[in-house]
Design an enzyme around this catalytic site. Structure first.
Site, PDB file in Angstrom:
ATOM      1  N   ARG A  35       0.818  -1.221   0.000  1.00 48.14           N
ATOM      2  CA  ARG A  35       0.000   0.000   0.000  1.00 48.14           C
ATOM      3  C   ARG A  35       0.850   1.268   0.000  1.00 48.14           C
ATOM      4  O   ARG A  35       0.458   2.274  -0.588  1.00 48.14           O
ATOM      5  CB  ARG A  35      -0.929  -0.015   1.207  1.00 48.14           C
ATOM      6  CG  ARG A  35      -2.049  -1.011   1.004  1.00 48.14           C
ATOM      7  CD  ARG A  35      -2.877  -1.142   2.228  1.00 48.14           C
ATOM      8  NE  ARG A  35      -4.063  -1.947   1.959  1.00 48.14           N
ATOM      9  CZ  ARG A  35      -4.801  -2.497   2.894  1.00 48.14           C
ATOM     10  NH1 ARG A  35      -4.491  -2.325   4.164  1.00 48.14           N
ATOM     11  NH2 ARG A  35      -5.855  -3.204   2.584  1.00 48.14           N
ATOM     12  N   LYS A 220     -17.871 -18.426   1.971  1.00 47.76           N
ATOM     13  CA  LYS A 220     -19.316 -18.377   2.180  1.00 47.76           C
ATOM     14  C   LYS A 220     -20.110 -17.846   1.007  1.00 47.76           C
ATOM     15  O   LYS A 220     -19.747 -16.847   0.393  1.00 47.76           O
ATOM     16  CB  LYS A 220     -19.609 -17.473   3.383  1.00 47.76           C
ATOM     17  CG  LYS A 220     -19.178 -18.104   4.680  1.00 47.76           C
ATOM     18  CD  LYS A 220     -19.556 -17.192   5.815  1.00 47.76           C
ATOM     19  CE  LYS A 220     -19.377 -17.893   7.152  1.00 47.76           C
ATOM     20  NZ  LYS A 220     -19.547 -16.951   8.247  1.00 47.76           N
ATOM     21  N   GLY A 376      -9.558  -9.403  -0.524  1.00 36.92           N
ATOM     22  CA  GLY A 376      -8.475  -9.720   0.414  1.00 36.92           C
ATOM     23  C   GLY A 376      -7.709 -10.999   0.168  1.00 36.92           C
ATOM     24  O   GLY A 376      -6.502 -10.970  -0.118  1.00 36.92           O
ATOM     25  N   GLY A 399     -12.848  -4.851   0.547  1.00 42.20           N
ATOM     26  CA  GLY A 399     -14.260  -4.511   0.731  1.00 42.20           C
ATOM     27  C   GLY A 399     -14.732  -3.476  -0.275  1.00 42.20           C
ATOM     28  O   GLY A 399     -15.838  -3.572  -0.816  1.00 42.20           O
TER      29      GLY A 399
HETATM   30  P1  AMP Z   1     -13.508 -15.226   1.637  1.00 38.02           P
HETATM   31  O1  AMP Z   1     -13.019 -14.262   2.672  1.00 38.02           O
HETATM   32  O2  AMP Z   1     -14.974 -15.425   1.644  1.00 38.02           O
HETATM   33  O3  AMP Z   1     -12.947 -14.913   0.255  1.00 38.02           O
HETATM   34  O4  AMP Z   1     -12.953 -16.650   2.069  1.00 38.02           O
HETATM   35  C1  AMP Z   1     -11.590 -16.951   2.083  1.00 38.02           C
HETATM   36  C2  AMP Z   1     -11.396 -18.182   2.892  1.00 38.02           C
HETATM   37  O5  AMP Z   1     -12.080 -19.256   2.308  1.00 38.02           O
HETATM   38  C3  AMP Z   1      -9.956 -18.618   2.993  1.00 38.02           C
HETATM   39  O6  AMP Z   1      -9.539 -18.469   4.322  1.00 38.02           O
HETATM   40  C4  AMP Z   1      -9.991 -20.072   2.565  1.00 38.02           C
HETATM   41  O7  AMP Z   1      -9.229 -20.911   3.400  1.00 38.02           O
HETATM   42  C5  AMP Z   1     -11.447 -20.430   2.715  1.00 38.02           C
HETATM   43  N1  AMP Z   1     -11.804 -21.585   1.910  1.00 38.02           N
HETATM   44  C6  AMP Z   1     -11.608 -21.805   0.610  1.00 38.02           C
HETATM   45  N2  AMP Z   1     -12.018 -23.026   0.253  1.00 38.02           N
HETATM   46  C7  AMP Z   1     -12.502 -23.617   1.364  1.00 38.02           C
HETATM   47  C8  AMP Z   1     -13.087 -24.900   1.652  1.00 38.02           C
HETATM   48  N3  AMP Z   1     -13.219 -25.795   0.703  1.00 38.02           N
HETATM   49  N4  AMP Z   1     -13.462 -25.147   2.911  1.00 38.02           N
HETATM   50  C9  AMP Z   1     -13.305 -24.225   3.861  1.00 38.02           C
HETATM   51  N5  AMP Z   1     -12.787 -23.012   3.658  1.00 38.02           N
HETATM   52  C10 AMP Z   1     -12.383 -22.712   2.425  1.00 38.02           C
END
Ligand code: AMP
Length: 418
Positions: A35, A220, A376, A399
């Protein structure tokens, strides 16, 4: 609207909102200076044009003044990258900061202490007891909002023009990111980071070379719904990987073992599938995956279908065969947007899928595709894996980028444009 490229900075004091919210280790050493490096072209432009700089930023989430989140920790790094010494105001408000900014000569640089040492920056009351009533909360908020006006006006009084170059906080209507702009109706502009981010995202949203493919991963469904729906109106293909996959598979009647699943999103997952059909978007889920018998780097691994996971196993990464399928889609795409890892990339044994995507994007970029990585964790992934300079654009604002992609008008952008 003013542009940093044509604005005459000669003899002017520019107050620049940058995003110096860098990660520090326990000895206050910067562990990732991306940054700071990103802000340097904007800062140098002002100095080269004969202006002086008043730099302001936040660092961390302090509850008030604290040495831990002092911007003094980053002075050395900024001086080194800017190639000049800088002065430091140990309080962004008060007589000293006022005096220092007043005495600033062309070519000189003043860094203000962390804006978030004041609750006025965010405009949210701090330190309220848990049991205060809604009424009391409202009253406290009104008091801070009132104080925020004075805070903003004072910051503005230090300078002749305002530059917003903090894309990472552009989705927040804070004093330094949005409210201050009104004091510079004819002397406000974006810095190069903001310009670059807006250009890159607008290119994908408004005039992409086609086919345009989005890769969405992460944990999620619930946190990605808005962006998935918005992107349905824009993309030709969507690759869906990561922990999100299993909610969809369960909704369709699959067995997913102990994989991540949002039970309350099953209906929604089905409606998303319907919408994709309506919009003619081709969906490419992680159909073949690597599952493990524990959420652990050394867990036992098997390869199976994401809709046929044995009891006691959870989906952890995309399989090599799956990556091959995706590779074909990606290598035929002219624009690619990537948000979110397609596996638990923090564990080396389950990082292969995400690493492969990074490699494919580098190859696609070499072949002339426009590739934008944002959000992120995918940014962390390409940076960690050494691919940050092999894709077309890496967004610095997680974000903020997501909200922009969702079609929300960001306060930091609006304040400069209006
Ligand atoms: P996000 O912040 O929603 O982009 O989620 C990122 C997180 O998703 C990372 O910490 C990854 O470890 C997790 N992730 C990716 N694939 C999986 C999975 N199959 N099961 C659990 N967590 C996951």
């Amino acid at each position: 609207m003013q542009s940093i490229d044509t604005y005459n900075f000669a003899g002017k004091k520019a107050i620049v909102r940058v995003d110096f919210n860098v990660p520090l280790d326990e000895n206050f050493k910067i562990t990732d200076d991306t940054r700071i490096r990103a802000a340097i072209p904007t800062l140098k432009k002002v100095l080269a044009g004969g202006g002086s700089l008043i730099i302001m930023s936040h660092l961390g989430r302090p509850k008030g003044p604290t040495g831990k989140y002092s911007l003094k920790h980053i002075i050395g790094a900024v001086e080194e990258k800017l190639g000049t010494t800088i002065k430091f105001a140990p309080d962004c408000m008060g007589a000293e900061a006022e005096e220092m900014s007043k005495n600033l000569k062309p070519g000189e640089v003043l860094l203000l202490e962390n804006l978030r040492f004041y609750e006025e920056e965010e405009g949210k009351p701090r330190g309220l007891a848990d049991d205060v009533s809604e009424e009391e909360k409202k009253a406290a908020k009104a008091v801070v909002k009132e104080k925020q006006k004075e805070f903003t006006k004072r910051l503005a009084s230090y300078a002749d023009c305002y530059i917003n170059d903090a894309f990472g906080t552009a989705h927040r209507a804070h004093a330094s990111t949005a409210l201050i702009a009104k004091y510079f109706p004819n002397d406000k502009m974006f810095g190069y980071v903001m310009e670059g981010e807006i250009k890159a995202i607008d290119m994908v949203l408004n005039s992409p070379a086609r086919p345009l493919t989005a890769i969405l991963g992460g944990a999620k469904v619930s946190s990605k719904i808005a962006i998935i729906e918005k992107l349905f109106g824009v993309v030709d293909n969507m690759i869906i990987g990561g922990g999100m996959v299993y909610t969809f598979k369960k909704a369709q009647g699959g067995t997913i073992g102990t994989s991540l699943c949002e039970e309350d999103q099953l209906e929604l997952a089905l409606s998303i599938l319907e919408k994709a059909k309506e919009k003619g978007v081709k969906l490419y889920f992680a159909e073949e995956i690597i599952a493990a018998d524990d959420f652990n780097n050394d867990a036992k691994q098997i390869i199976c279908k994401s809709s046929e996971i044995p009891d006691g196993y959870m989906g952890m990464d995309s399989s090599p065969a799956q990556i091959k399928v995706w590779e074909e889609v990606l290598m035929n795409s002219k624009s690619i947007l990537w948000n979110g890892p397609v596996g638990v990339f923090e564990m080396p044994n389950f990082a292969n899928g995400t690493l492969s995507i990074a490699k494919i994007l580098a190859k696609a970029t070499e072949n002339g595709a426009f590739t934008l990585v944002g959000g992120g964790d995918s940014v962390a992934a390409v940076t960690q894996m050494g691919f940050a300079d092999k894709v077309s654009y890496v967004s610095t604002g997680g974000g903020a980028m997501l909200e922009y992609l969702e079609g929300i008008e960001l306060p930091g952008i609006k304040a400069i444009r209006e």
